[in-house]
Design an enzyme around this catalytic site. Structure first.
Site, PDB file in Angstrom:
ATOM      1  N   CYS A 108      62.611  16.005  27.409  1.00  0.00           N
ATOM      2  CA  CYS A 108      61.398  15.547  26.712  1.00  0.00           C
ATOM      3  C   CYS A 108      60.424  16.686  26.378  1.00  0.00           C
ATOM      4  O   CYS A 108      59.884  16.764  25.272  1.00  0.00           O
ATOM      5  CB  CYS A 108      60.700  14.482  27.550  1.00  0.00           C
TER       6      CYS A 108
ATOM      7  N   HIS B  11      53.386  13.520  27.261  1.00  0.00           N
ATOM      8  CA  HIS B  11      53.429  14.879  27.810  1.00  0.00           C
ATOM      9  C   HIS B  11      52.528  15.792  26.967  1.00  0.00           C
ATOM     10  O   HIS B  11      52.539  15.701  25.731  1.00  0.00           O
ATOM     11  CB  HIS B  11      54.848  15.450  27.748  1.00  0.00           C
TER      12      HIS B  11
HETATM   13  N1  LIG Z   1      61.614   9.223  30.674  1.00  0.00           N
HETATM   14  C1  LIG Z   1      61.664  10.279  29.881  1.00  0.00           C
HETATM   15  O1  LIG Z   1      60.633  10.828  29.403  1.00  0.00           O
HETATM   16  C2  LIG Z   1      62.990  10.883  29.549  1.00  0.00           C
HETATM   17  C3  LIG Z   1      63.028  11.839  28.565  1.00  0.00           C
HETATM   18  C4  LIG Z   1      64.241  12.429  28.239  1.00  0.00           C
HETATM   19  C5  LIG Z   1      65.364  12.021  28.907  1.00  0.00           C
HETATM   20  N2  LIG Z   1      65.304  11.069  29.864  1.00  0.00           N
HETATM   21  C6  LIG Z   1      66.539  10.679  30.543  1.00  0.00           C
HETATM   22  O2  LIG Z   1      66.884   9.338  30.200  1.00  0.00           O
HETATM   23  C7  LIG Z   1      67.565   8.731  31.295  1.00  0.00           C
HETATM   24  C8  LIG Z   1      66.891   7.434  31.685  1.00  0.00           C
HETATM   25  O3  LIG Z   1      65.539   7.671  32.003  1.00  0.00           O
HETATM   26  P1  LIG Z   1      64.484   6.472  32.192  1.00  0.00           P
HETATM   27  O4  LIG Z   1      63.169   7.152  32.252  1.00  0.00           O
HETATM   28  O5  LIG Z   1      64.691   5.391  31.197  1.00  0.00           O
HETATM   29  O6  LIG Z   1      64.899   5.913  33.653  1.00  0.00           O
HETATM   30  P2  LIG Z   1      64.636   4.475  34.289  1.00  0.00           P
HETATM   31  O7  LIG Z   1      63.408   3.866  33.743  1.00  0.00           O
HETATM   32  O8  LIG Z   1      64.720   4.679  35.754  1.00  0.00           O
HETATM   33  O9  LIG Z   1      65.888   3.577  33.811  1.00  0.00           O
HETATM   34  C9  LIG Z   1      67.211   3.884  34.201  1.00  0.00           C
HETATM   35  C10 LIG Z   1      68.185   2.965  33.481  1.00  0.00           C
HETATM   36  O10 LIG Z   1      69.513   3.365  33.811  1.00  0.00           O
HETATM   37  C11 LIG Z   1      70.212   2.247  34.354  1.00  0.00           C
HETATM   38  N3  LIG Z   1      71.172   2.719  35.362  1.00  0.00           N
HETATM   39  C12 LIG Z   1      70.935   3.542  36.395  1.00  0.00           C
HETATM   40  N4  LIG Z   1      72.085   3.738  37.100  1.00  0.00           N
HETATM   41  C13 LIG Z   1      73.044   3.011  36.475  1.00  0.00           C
HETATM   42  C14 LIG Z   1      74.427   2.795  36.709  1.00  0.00           C
HETATM   43  N5  LIG Z   1      75.072   3.371  37.726  1.00  0.00           N
HETATM   44  N6  LIG Z   1      75.113   1.994  35.861  1.00  0.00           N
HETATM   45  C15 LIG Z   1      74.475   1.399  34.824  1.00  0.00           C
HETATM   46  N7  LIG Z   1      73.161   1.555  34.546  1.00  0.00           N
HETATM   47  C16 LIG Z   1      72.454   2.356  35.377  1.00  0.00           C
HETATM   48  C17 LIG Z   1      69.134   1.364  34.952  1.00  0.00           C
HETATM   49  O11 LIG Z   1      69.645   0.056  35.075  1.00  0.00           O
HETATM   50  P3  LIG Z   1      69.099  -0.933  36.239  1.00  0.00           P
HETATM   51  O12 LIG Z   1      67.758  -1.421  35.777  1.00  0.00           O
HETATM   52  O13 LIG Z   1      70.145  -1.985  36.262  1.00  0.00           O
HETATM   53  O14 LIG Z   1      69.022  -0.105  37.493  1.00  0.00           O
HETATM   54  C18 LIG Z   1      68.057   1.493  33.879  1.00  0.00           C
HETATM   55  O15 LIG Z   1      68.382   0.695  32.775  1.00  0.00           O
HETATM   56  C19 LIG Z   1      67.602   9.817  32.393  1.00  0.00           C
HETATM   57  O16 LIG Z   1      68.800  10.548  32.245  1.00  0.00           O
HETATM   58  C20 LIG Z   1      66.436  10.696  32.046  1.00  0.00           C
HETATM   59  O17 LIG Z   1      66.590  12.001  32.549  1.00  0.00           O
HETATM   60  C21 LIG Z   1      64.139  10.473  30.201  1.00  0.00           C
END
Ligand SMILES: NC(=O)c1ccc[n+]([C@@H]2O[C@H](COP(=O)([O-])OP(=O)(O)OC[C@H]3O[C@@H](n4cnc5c(N)ncnc54)[C@H](OP(=O)(O)O)[C@@H]3O)[C@@H](O)[C@H]2O)c1
Length: 340
Positions: A130, A243
């Site tokens: 990000c 950010h």
């Molecule tokens: N947030 C940011 O600013 C940002 C920016 C760039 C990249 N990212 C990346 O994007 C990804 C997700 O981030 P987020 O902020 O959205 O996280 P989050 O809010 O914690 O959501 C995680 C998601 O992944 C699912 N998940 C986790 N483990 C899983 C598994 N074993 N099998 C299937 N689904 C699974 C969760 O499902 P459940 O609800 O069923 O647990 C939920 O839908 C990460 O790799 C993060 O590094 C985030």
């Protein structure tokens, strides 16, 4: 004729934003599936005016689906994304797993759209970190004009960058500060985040920097130009979404602050709000829900010959993740997976 699209991690911060943005930008969707972990089976999420039920990633068959947008973290991506790619469903991934693979393009559509054609090597495209995504949108047009030699950046990163859990922790700790019997020790973060700042994101590297800082270096080189030197300090702040970055650049050719402002004003994905008066700049709460990356406080750095400073703010769940992924899907559709 539209696409058969899968959103993986649809119950998460980024996944939900992907669904919003696909609908807002009227991405041509013929059919859509939403996936998460088994514990979320049947959980309802919204896509435009539709309500969709979440399916289990572990048992989903990607055969016949055109493209998939992933936001589940590196471990689940490593386990399941290769199956999708092998089944012919193009993977656009938000985790850091594939970003540094030379055979996988790492794309910010305003900066290096030409890299899209490399997607076919593995059927996978990576989305940057990000904090990198918003910074390179601003660096690219300045680099094209004056060749950037060095970047010094300090970030002020919101808790939503650490997922749903990070947002809950800030909320719960903030309430607990006013109710001392309700102790909420740090879990997602290494120290208290409410009313505090933490100079530590991701794991420590051998040289004393953190992985988040290393990502900004490696990804800027891969997306913009390997010759640019970057040094970063990444800091978590008690902001829910958005950010911010204080960026200092040193260029090979002289670039006047007024010309830099004009260049940034004309560049795709950017919005310049830069009045030298009270409130004449953008703060994170104002960027939430927006597509643009906002640039303020553009000024000469008088301590070196060719230096500029600016302030860069963006919605990390949008340009930093979901919006960029949807823009990659749009680019892929235009350039490689034409329909109709
Ligand atoms: N947030 C940011 O600013 C940002 C920016 C760039 C990249 N990212 C990346 O994007 C990804 C997700 O981030 P987020 O902020 O959205 O996280 P989050 O809010 O914690 O959501 C995680 C998601 O992944 C699912 N998940 C986790 N483990 C899983 C598994 N074993 N099998 C299937 N689904 C699974 C969760 O499902 P459940 O609800 O069923 O647990 C939920 O839908 C990460 O790799 C993060 O590094 C985030």
């Amino acid at each position: 004729m539209g696409y058969k699209v899968v959103v993986v991690g649809a119950t998460g911060n980024v996944g939900r934003e992907m669904l919003n943005i696909l609908a807002e930008r009227e991405f041509p969707v013929d059919e859509i599936a939403v996936l998460a972990s088994r514990k979320s089976l049947g959980t309802e999420v919204t896509f435009g005016d539709k309500t969709l039920k979440t399916q289990d990633l572990a048992t989903f068959d990607f055969t016949g689906w055109d493209l998939s947008l992933w936001a589940v973290g590196s471990a689940a991506t490593k386990e399941h994304a290769p199956k999708a790619a092998k089944a012919g469903c193009v993977v656009i991934d938000n985790s850091s797993l594939y970003r540094y693979d030379p055979d996988i393009p790492l794309i910010v559509p305003e900066v290096n759209p030409e890299a899209i054609h490399d997607y076919a090597k593995k059927n996978i495209i990576a989305n940057p970190n990000c904090s990198t995504a918003q910074m390179v949108v601003a660096l690219k047009p300045l680099h094209d004009r004056a060749k950037i030699k060095r970047v010094v950046v300090s970030t002020y990163q919101s808790v939503s960058g650490a997922g749903k859990g990070g947002m809950d922790e800030l909320w719960d700790q903030t309430k607990a500060v006013y109710n001392p019997t309700d102790d909420k020790p740090p879990k997602q973060f290494t120290k208290q985040i409410a009313f505090n700042v933490i100079p530590h994101i991701d794991v420590f590297m051998e040289d004393g920097s953190t992985k988040e800082e290393w990502k900004m270096v490696a990804e800027t080189k891969k997306i913009v130009d390997p010759s640019i030197k970057v040094t970063a300090t990444c800091v978590r702040v008690p902001v829910f979404v958005g950010h911010s970055e204080a960026v200092n650049i040193e260029t090979e050719d002289f670039l006047d602050e007024d010309e830099a402002r004009d260049i940034l004003r004309e560049s795709p994905g950017l919005m310049v709000i830069d009045k030298r008066e009270d409130g004449g700049y953008v703060t994170p709460v104002e960027c939430v829900g927006d597509f643009a990356t906002f640039i303020s406080r553009i000024r000469q750095d008088s301590t070196i010959d060719n230096g500029l400073n600016f302030w860069c703010v963006s919605d990390n769940l949008r340009k930093g993740a979901a919006l960029n992924a949807v823009q990659i899907a749009e680019l892929l559709g235009r350039e490689c997976l034409k329909k109709g």
